[in-house]
Design a protein around this motif. Structure first.
Motif, PDB file in Angstrom:
ATOM      1  N   ASN D  61       0.684  -1.227   0.036  1.00  0.00           N
ATOM      2  CA  ASN D  61      -0.097   0.157  -0.215  1.00  0.00           C
ATOM      3  C   ASN D  61       0.882   1.195  -0.353  1.00  0.00           C
ATOM      4  O   ASN D  61       1.991   1.540   0.577  1.00  0.00           O
ATOM      5  CB  ASN D  61      -1.006   0.364   1.071  1.00  0.00           C
ATOM      6  CG  ASN D  61      -1.984  -1.053   1.676  1.00  0.00           C
ATOM      7  OD1 ASN D  61      -2.028  -1.729   2.345  1.00  0.00           O
ATOM      8  ND2 ASN D  61      -2.629  -1.166   0.275  1.00  0.00           N
ATOM      9  N   GLY D  62       0.853   1.247  -0.634  1.00  0.00           N
ATOM     10  CA  GLY D  62       1.262   3.385  -1.177  1.00  0.00           C
ATOM     11  C   GLY D  62       2.098   3.369  -1.644  1.00  0.00           C
ATOM     12  O   GLY D  62       3.880   4.418  -1.856  1.00  0.00           O
ATOM     13  N   ALA D  63       2.409   2.610  -2.537  1.00  0.00           N
ATOM     14  CA  ALA D  63       3.834   2.256  -3.325  1.00  0.00           C
ATOM     15  C   ALA D  63       4.016   2.866  -4.324  1.00  0.00           C
ATOM     16  O   ALA D  63       4.879   3.133  -4.725  1.00  0.00           O
ATOM     17  CB  ALA D  63       4.108   0.935  -4.021  1.00  0.00           C
ATOM     18  N   GLY D  64       2.785   3.441  -4.686  1.00  0.00           N
ATOM     19  CA  GLY D  64       2.662   4.430  -5.740  1.00  0.00           C
ATOM     20  C   GLY D  64       2.282   3.906  -7.008  1.00  0.00           C
ATOM     21  O   GLY D  64       2.232   3.999  -8.573  1.00  0.00           O
ATOM     22  N   LYS D  65       1.248   2.143  -7.231  1.00  0.00           N
ATOM     23  CA  LYS D  65       0.776   1.829  -8.130  1.00  0.00           C
ATOM     24  C   LYS D  65      -0.496   2.854  -9.308  1.00  0.00           C
ATOM     25  O   LYS D  65      -0.145   2.840 -10.043  1.00  0.00           O
ATOM     26  CB  LYS D  65      -0.031   0.866  -7.706  1.00  0.00           C
ATOM     27  CG  LYS D  65       1.032  -0.169  -7.210  1.00  0.00           C
ATOM     28  CD  LYS D  65       0.342  -1.976  -6.933  1.00  0.00           C
ATOM     29  CE  LYS D  65      -1.096  -1.424  -5.718  1.00  0.00           C
ATOM     30  NZ  LYS D  65      -0.111  -1.095  -3.928  1.00  0.00           N
ATOM     31  N   SER D  66      -1.177   3.383  -8.123  1.00  0.00           N
ATOM     32  CA  SER D  66      -2.487   4.324  -8.796  1.00  0.00           C
ATOM     33  C   SER D  66      -1.798   5.282  -9.072  1.00  0.00           C
ATOM     34  O   SER D  66      -1.900   5.358 -10.654  1.00  0.00           O
ATOM     35  CB  SER D  66      -3.692   4.097  -7.538  1.00  0.00           C
ATOM     36  OG  SER D  66      -3.871   3.467  -7.444  1.00  0.00           O
TER      37      SER D  66
END
Ligand code: ATP
Ligand code: ATP
Ligand code: LEU
Ligand code: MG
Ligand code: MG
Lengths: 412, 354, 270, 277, 309
Positions: D61-66
């Motif tokens: 979560n929060g890795a930058g996928k979106s």
């Protein structure tokens, strides 16, 4: 059968404090007439309709009450008058616009159904200039003087401008114009401008809250109240009441006196208020706008009486007949005395050409607690007013493609 | 007759896409129109026509226009009065300055001028959203108020800023009596309602709604915000402008800028909210509520033979009116139109509750 | 599990949205004190609606409980406001996160402690506990919630509810949008709280696998009705549950690539 | 292109997988960096997507996928790097352009048009294809109506495909979460995209529903040859249906390769998968 | 130069007066996400209560002291405003939880109508006076430096001081207290706030009472300036560009917005107005606000409008 007078009033909204005494005066006079036998026996019935000073509500009221057999209407607002001016001729209902409305409608040959009795904004402005000239010691003294008009930014406030411009040209004073957006609760910049220009006189063309706010701003910017002159709609108790002593010295035009001395006021107190049938509070009876309401209603009643003289005493008059009555008013001093209005207003007589009937007014002054110090009567200068009325009337007729009334129509 | 859609199968998408897919609705609507065109003129009193129906029709037209902008495209506007004013004064100018200009053209040209002004003041909407956008439209409102008071040319040099028209006729037919005026307003109203309905159920209407509901997602599926918002401003101001012209020409015939002041703007916004944002029908319900209810309340004491003072009556009217607004919002926050459709849904289920 | 007292008792409730849409058609369930109960079911089965009915959040959705009763520790709670329920220790984590967009993560968490009266120190302690559970939140503590990633928001929503120091939590899809190891962690936290602090959980979950692994008891909801219930263990072994909820047809797991062929699901209730 | 990429190209090009023909690179992301104030959402990310493949992006979560999808979509404008689509290179993309080039997407947090019905939501996806002018639409005049009906037919096929016929006229706000996700997909499909970006399309679904969704995705991929970029946290799904996987962590790329390669990558296991998978 | 300064000061002072009203809007918006259309009506209502109670108490209780009358009236008027807040919550807001901003805006409109009617039927619709001893005569300063001196309005100075104090207190309240945080949470999401136990009803009564207090203060100051009458409710319109320019969610923004609008308005009217025929200040205020918004769409101090997918 009864003579029906619809009463367009405003007892709510921003102009309520001024509209209410006026409306009360109108009603009390009807009550007085009814209590003393009606118009040659014809009682008057009435119904109030609240306009809130808004034109569209005024139009709705008019449409509603006209169906009930309206024979005379006082719209109590210039805006509503404008809107009704086109409708009245179709419905054959005369409009009384005492001291307001379209200045040009004095010309009865074009405005058959409008009656700006006793004065228009042109006569008002003219008289104020005359009064100022007199104070200064003659018209020639006006040369180079600065006069500022602080006005309600609406047709009502703009009406006097052409006349003042004419006068400025004629008398050589410098006229400047400061509009105040309705309803006039924020006038700081207007009065800063006054302070900057330091005019010799300020004319105040306001209505409702605008007037008292203007006076307060004048106090706050230190403009002398003695040099302020209001129109007759800026010269009543609600305009100065809560400014109180600070407004001392402020002047305004007066179409009528105030106070409880006149016989008609005494009659009302006795016949209406003492019976517990007064419309408003007793203290208000005899105030400036209340008295004006009385006068308006009195003129209406007298028009019916005049009409009855011609079309049949004791009968209910139609709108057309009332119109004839209004056009043929002849209230001399004797008649006014008989009606209890001695000293309240000047004699008035109308004609087919002249729907105003009188172009006289005075100036009164607020002494900190009441209106007083009536000046002499002034009459608006025919030389100036007449051509303006004629020109404006002609333009109106041309625009509307209205034929001028025939001389025969006048005789009828 | 029962209100059912059973047995009404749609065999084509065209049939399914009708404005009123349910037969009963369609019949009702036709009857209503027939009544409005053919019966009302004969039975309505002059007062009813002039003071109630004509203002109602014109204001619902304006509300309809506004609903496109606010209800469908989600751009709050408090400048409707201004766009009406532009419509009215522009139409007036065409009317008096061009000899023999047909009334209908004046009205439409008035609408066109309102479109131009509307789009101009709509430009900030590309950057400013929500209530903040109200500032842009309020700027329009006050600027226009001012312009018509101050710039004499716009009022054909009438000293007071008040103008008037007379002797209206529509291709030779006079538009003078209440009935004639009523029919003109009704016809225009029906026409514009149809056009508006068509728009909102077409691609452009979906673009507007998409902008309203989720502008980023709309952009991602290729909707251009500039185009969507400005067309909404354009279409909306056009209709509003025509309504303004009608208000001036047909209802008032003499008017001053105050006829289109900020109160009018607010009044129209309230109509679309209480009527139902994003619903053509709602515009009519809203106009009816805001125009008619005060009149009804105003006359109520009379019906019951009560005599209360004008001032008190009018204060009571305010209070009841205010309370009813709150009441209806509680019953259905999405406006009267939604209330109406919920009622229909219930009717469809009747007599089984669910 | 030893027979515990019933904490929450939902009895035959019916919920109608907007006066016309009947969604729950008589749902009954019991949550024992200190238990973890899972509420399972497909999309639109009515899980969220059930939870909303319990926490009395239906009004804002224009829904209403029209039949049945809901009791918390034997007290009827249908008429209590959500705030009063929170005071009684019952809190809901809403589906779809619902963080306060303009508040920072930390402020979001702090709002969760609004009803607490046990002093600043205790609140600070809980805050530390939440940060310990979700270190990621500590990193992002001063960011506005709206600008954190979906998973971070989910953690924030769960953490916020924990800040109220509840005795019963209604969790609506806690695992949604969380990375696998965080999902594990979240369920670990649930278990942890349940065991150490005897917090009771009612969770609506799509991740049946996980839910049944951690729950004691489960209810399966379909079309607004409870169609099956039982110990988590027995549900896990039920063939239908296996096939439709756990994705293991017969014995082994089916690849998602192979389910392409047309299949029609069997319904317990038409 | 680096050596590894070339090798892969050789391997994949022409190779058929379940009847699909994986083609040339259609979308190439190079050295993208994106930060918000102090937060570095993406640091120097590069990867490519080939025609017709299913490409997954995973990460904690929060890795930058979106954020990555948002850059491709023109919703965010990266500070650095470029994106090449079908050979055209862009510093940053403009949403409309991207849509016109045939890229569609779904959203993690449901970005449906709440006030509109399911049908209308999906119809908006056809808007780019509709050409009638304003006036024609107002009059619903011949061609405009025919166009509307033609598009409606297309949309009805999508509705059938996604099995949401019953909800056609329901306002999407009233639908349960899972169906809303389906509508979101439907709207993207209506654009007849060449590249479809899916942001956690299966969040909030149970296994059966995930199976359905997988089927939809694979069918689209199969039948229309649509290239798919998929963000998903369910490793089962990712491993089963994707051809290649990119792994992000704290805005950096820590892995890229076939599911099997990724599954066994140390970094990936440490940062994301944990030991169990 | 002297005149320019005078205009500038005049503008600043008027601006503070606008701020006083703007604060009421900001309070409610910030704490519940509702644009409160009834703020003007509340100002009128509070001022009417104050004016009439100050007139009635001496009569009812038979005393003369103006100070005492004002004090009692203030307390009574505040009590009335709290009752109003409570009723509003009970009868309207509590039934509209979780509805969209525009619906709530409309509801406050209904409330505005109701309060206008109620206020005037309870307290009358004439002009009434509030006399809290505000000095009316102007203050002349720097008479040595500028010809004619520099004119300041003492009344305005006091009003400005009051507004500043009010803002300071409220800003602190929002930033530093748990209730302040809860209020902001409610504004973001009614339902989520409810779900974590924030008692919406109590919060709303508090906020509306505080807004009622702000309305009362504004009503007293404007009322003693203008007289208490219906038009007082229209001053709310002057506060509109102020709130929006300052940012709907920022208390300090209301002050800065007020100052900017006040100054911009006065300078434009005086230096630009004569060239355009006068009366431009109203629309100029909006155009000014618009220009600022083009740069910062959320207003100068407003919270950033969140727009994420
Ligand atoms: N506010 C609402 N108005 C009308 N209908 C609603 C509303 N909320 C939910 N529904 C309907 O109630 C039914 C149950 O929805 P609910 O959200 O409870 O399902 P769920 O089991 O939580 O599904 P999911 O797993 O997708 O979240 C659905 O058919 C939905 O359409
Ligand atoms: N508009 C924004 N402003 C500020 N920070 C942002 C913004 N968008 C994303 N971020 C930050 O960038 C980082 C990456 O976010 P992103 O939404 O891309 O994560 P993600 O990989 O999709 O996570 P998840 O699986 O939880 O959805 C997060 O820390 C997030 O808070
Ligand atoms: C009617 C009068 C009282 C004056 C008012 N302002 C007008 O409209 O002219
Ligand atoms: Mg759910
Ligand atoms: Mg994400």
């Amino acid at each position: 059968k009864e003579q029906f007078f619809p009463l367009l009033v405003y007892r709510t909204g921003p102009y309520a404090p001024n509209g209410t005494p006026w409306a009360n005066g109108k009603q009390d006079y009807i009550k007085l007439i009814n209590a003393t036998g009606g118009i040659n026996g014809v009682k008057i019935s009435y119904e109030e309709c609240e306009t809130g000073y808004a034109t569209d509500k005024g139009v709705e009221c008019y449409e509603r009450l006209k169906d009930k057999g309206a024979t005379l209407i006082d719209p109590q607002a210039t805006g509503i008058t404008f809107a009704l001016t086109d409708k009245a001729p179709v419905d054959k209902i005369p409009l009384i616009t005492l001291g307001y409305g379209l200045s040009a409608s004095q010309d009865g040959s074009v405005f058959k159904w409008n009656f700006p009795l006793m004065g228009s904004y042109w006569t008002a402005a003219d008289i104020l200039i005359q009064h100022i000239a007199k104070k200064e010691g003659g018209f020639d003294k006006l040369k180079g003087k600065k006069i500022t008009l602080v006005y309600h930014d609406s047709p009502f406030g703009k009406e006097p401008i052409p006349l003042l411009q004419e006068r400025a040209k004629m008398n050589g004073f410098e006229l400047s114009l400061i509009p105040v957006a309705a309803p006039g609760i924020e006038q700081k910049s207007a009065w800063l401008q006054v302070r900057q220009q330091r005019p010799d006189y300020v004319l105040l063309w306001g209505w409702g809250v605008m007037n008292s706010t203007a006076l307060k701003e004048a106090v706050a910017t230190g403009y002398p109240r003695e040099k302020m002159y209001g129109v007759w709609w800026a010269g009543a108790e609600p305009d100065v009441k809560d400014v109180g002593a600070s407004a001392k010295g402020y002047n305004a035009l007066a179409l009528n006196t105030s106070g409880t001395q006149p016989k008609v006021i005494q009659d009302i107190l006795k016949v209406v208020h003492d019976k517990g049938q007064g419309t408003g509070p007793r203290e208000e009876v005899g105030s400036v706008l209340y008295t004006r309401g009385l006068i308006i209603q009195m003129l209406g009643v007298e028009a019916v009486r005049r009409a009855q003289e011609r079309f049949g005493k004791g009968k209910v008059m139609t709108g057309e007949q009332v119109r004839w009555g209004l056009e043929n008013l002849a209230l001399d001093q004797k008649k006014l005395d008989a009606l209890g209005f001695s000293g309240v207003l000047r004699p008035i007589s109308t004609s087919c050409q002249d729907h105003m009937g009188s172009t006289w007014a005075r100036v009164h002054t607020w002494d900190g607690s009441k209106w007083g110090g009536m000046s002499d009567w002034y009459q608006a200068d025919e030389q100036i007013i007449k051509p303006m009325v004629k020109a404006a009337g002609d333009k109106y007729a041309a625009e509307k493609k209205l034929p001028k009334r025939e001389a025969s129509d006048c005789a009828a | 007759m029962l209100y059912r859609e059973n047995g009404q199968f749609k065999s084509s998408y065209r049939a399914d896409q009708q404005i009123f897919p349910i037969l009963q609705d369609r019949v009702l609507m036709l009857l209503l129109l027939a009544f409005a065109f053919a019966v009302v003129p004969f039975i309505a009193s002059e007062y009813f026509l002039r003071a109630i129906l004509i203002p109602f029709l014109i204001l619902s037209l304006a509300a309809l226009g506004l609903n496109i902008l606010v209800g469908y495209c989600g751009q709050i506007s408090l400048g409707t009065g201004a766009f009406m004013a532009v419509g009215a004064y522009a139409a007036y100018n065409f009317h008096v300055r061009i000899e023999g200009m047909p009334l209908l053209f004046s009205l439409l040209l008035g609408g066109l001028c309102a479109t131009v002004v509307g789009v101009l003041f709509g430009v900030p909407s590309l950057r400013i959203k929500g209530l903040y956008l109200a500032v842009a439209t309020l700027a329009a409102q006050f600027f226009v108020d001012w312009a018509f008071l101050r710039i004499n040319w716009l009022t054909n040099n009438s000293a007071s800023g008040s103008v008037s028209v007379a002797g209206l006729n529509l291709f030779g037919l006079p538009v003078e009596t209440a009935v004639q005026k009523y029919l003109l307003c009704l016809a225009l109203m029906v026409l514009f309602a149809m056009l508006a309905k068509n728009l909102v159920r077409s691609a452009i209407g979906r673009e507007w709604m998409a902008m309203r509901d989720m502008d980023v997602a709309a952009a991602v599926i290729g909707i251009r915000p500039v185009y969507a918002k400005l067309t909404a401003f354009a279409v909306s101001s056009f209709i509003v402008g025509v309504a303004g012209a009608l208000w001036g020409f047909v209802h008032l015939s003499t008017w001053e800028p105050a006829a289109f002041n900020i109160d009018r703007s607010f009044q129209l916004l309230f109509m679309v909210i209480i009527g139902g944002l994003g619903s053509i029908m709602g515009s009519f319900f809203g106009a009816a509520f805001i125009v008619l209810l005060p009149l009804v309340l105003n006359q109520m004491p009379g019906w019951f033979g009560l005599s209360i003072s004008t001032a008190l009556a009018s204060h009571l009217e305010f209070m009841i009116f205010g309370a009813l607004i709150v009441f209806f919002l509680i019953v259905e926050p999405h406006g009267l139109a939604r209330l109406w459709s919920t009622a229909k849904e219930k009717l469809r289920l009747w007599p089984f509750p669910h | 599990m030893s027979p515990a007292t019933t904490l929450l008792d939902v009895n035959g409730i019916e919920v109608i949205y907007n006066h016309v849409i009947l969604v729950l058609k008589g749902v009954s369930l019991k949550v024992p004190e200190g238990g973890i109960v899972a509420l399972l079911g497909g999309n639109g089965a009515g899980k969220t609606t059930t939870l909303r009915a319990v926490s009395n959040l239906l009004a804002g959705e224009r829904g209403a409980v029209t039949k049945g009763t809901i009791e918390l520790r034997g007290e009827r709670i249908e008429a209590l406001s959500p705030a009063e329920l929170v005071k009684r220790g019952l809190i809901q984590v809403m589906e779809g996160r619902h963080c306060f967009a303009h508040l920072s993560i930390e402020d979001n968490l702090m709002t969760g402690a609004y009803t607490r009266t046990d002093g600043k120190a205790a609140v600070a302690q809980t805050l530390e506990k939440v940060y310990a559970y979700f270190p990621r939140l500590k990193v992002r503590r001063s960011s506005q919630a709206a600008y954190t990633s979906g998973g971070e928001q989910q953690m924030c929503a769960i953490g916020r509810a924990l800040m109220a120091d509840p005795s019963m939590v209604l969790l609506d899809e806690p695992s949604m949008g969380l990375a696998p190891q965080i999902v594990e962690e979240v369920f670990g936290i649930v278990k942890d709280l349940n065991e150490k602090e005897r917090v009771t959980f009612l969770l609506a979950e799509q991740n049946t696998n996980m839910a049944l692994r951690y729950a004691d008891y489960g209810y399966i909801l379909e079309n607004g009705r409870i169609v099956m219930d039982g110990e988590a263990q027995s549900l896990r072994e039920n063939e239908d549950v296996k096939e439709f909820y756990l994705g293991v047809g017969g014995a082994d797991r089916k690849s998602f690539r192979d389910v392409k062929s047309y299949k029609r699901r069997k319904r317990w209730l038409a | 292109m680096n050596a590894q990429n070339i090798a892969e190209t050789a391997m994949l090009a022409g190779a058929t997988q379940g009847g699909r023909r994986i083609g040339e690179v259609i979308l190439d992301v190079q050295n993208i960096s994106l930060s918000f104030g102090g937060v570095k959402a993406l640091t120097d990310i590069s990867f490519d997507v080939r025609e017709h493949e299913v490409r997954a992006i995973i990460g904690p979560n929060g890795a930058g996928k979106s954020s990555m999808l948002n850059c491709i979509n023109g919703v965010y404008q990266p500070q650095q790097g470029s994106i090449t689509f079908r050979g055209r290179q862009f510093k940053h993309m403009n949403s409309r352009q991207v849509a016109e080039m045939g890229v569609a997407r779904t959203f993690q947090n449901l970005a449906l048009f709440k006030g509109m019905s399911v049908l209308d939501n999906i119809m908006t996806g056809r808007n780019l294809k509709m050409k009638s002018g304003l006036l024609a639409q107002a009059l619903r005049w011949g061609p405009a109506e025919r166009e509307e009906i033609a598009q409606r037919e297309f949309v009805e096929r999508i509705i059938d495909f996604l099995e949401i016929q019953l909800h056609r006229k329901t306002p999407v706000g009233r639908l349960p979460y899972g169906l809303q996700k389906r509508v979101d997909l439907g709207r993207a499909l209506a654009m007849e995209p060449q590249v479809l970006l899916l942001d956690e399309p299966m969040a909030g679904m149970n296994v059966e529903e995930k199976q359905d969704m997988s089927r939809f995705i694979l069918d689209v991929n199969d039948e229309f040859g649509t290239t798919i970029v998929l963000i998903e946290h369910d490793m089962g799904v990712v491993m089963d249906i994707s051809d290649r996987v990119v792994v992000l962590d704290y805005g950096k790329k820590i892995g890229d390769g076939t599911p099997d390669e990724v599954r066994n990558n140390e970094d990936v296991i440490r940062a994301y998968l944990g030991t169990e998978h | 130069m002297g005149f320019f300064l005078e205009t500038l000061f005049g503008g600043l002072m008027v601006g503070m007066l606008y701020s006083l009203i703007a604060i009421g809007f900001v309070l409610i918006y910030k704490a519940s996400g509702v644009f409160n259309f009834a703020q003007g009506a509340m100002v009128l209502f509070a001022a009417l209560a104050m004016a009439r109670f100050a007139e009635w108490f001496p009569r009812w209780l038979g005393f003369e002291s103006l100070v005492l009358a004002n004090l009692l009236a203030f307390v009574a008027a505040m009590a009335v405003m709290i009752v109003v807040a409570w009723l509003i919550e009970r009868l309207a807001l509590s039934k509209l939880v979780n509805q969209e901003g525009i619906t709530l805006l409309m509801a406050t409109l209904g409330i505005a109508y109701f309060l206008d009617g109620l206020g005037q039927s309870l307290f009358g619709n004439d002009i009434y006076k509030i006399d809290v001893g505000m000095p009316k005569e102007p203050l002349m300063v720097l008479e040595g430096t500028f010809q004619g001196g520099l004119l300041l309005s003492r009344e305005d100075l006091i009003a400005a001081g009051v507004a500043a104090a009010l803002v300071a207190v409220l800003a602190l309240f929002f930033q530093k207290t748990a209730t302040g945080r809860a209020l902001r949470a409610v504004a973001d999401d009614h339902q989520a706030a409810q779900s974590i136990g924030i008692p919406l009803n109590r919060i709303w009564v508090i906020v509306w009472s505080v807004a009622g207090f702000a309305a009362l203060v504004a009503g007293i100051i404007w009322g003693s300036k203008l007289g208490v009458q219906f038009s007082l409710s229209l001053v709310a319109l002057k506060a509109l560009p102020v709130v929006i320019l300052g940012g709907l969610t920022s208390v300090p923004g209301a002050i800065v917005g007020g100052l900017l609008i006040g100054v911009g308005e006065k300078l434009s009217e005086i230096y630009l107005g004569p060239l355009l025929g006068g009366g431009i200040e109203i629309w100029f205020a909006y155009v000014l606000a618009l220009i600022f918004l083009l740069v910062r769409p959320q207003g100068l101090f407003g919270e950033k409008i969140i727009d994420r997918v």
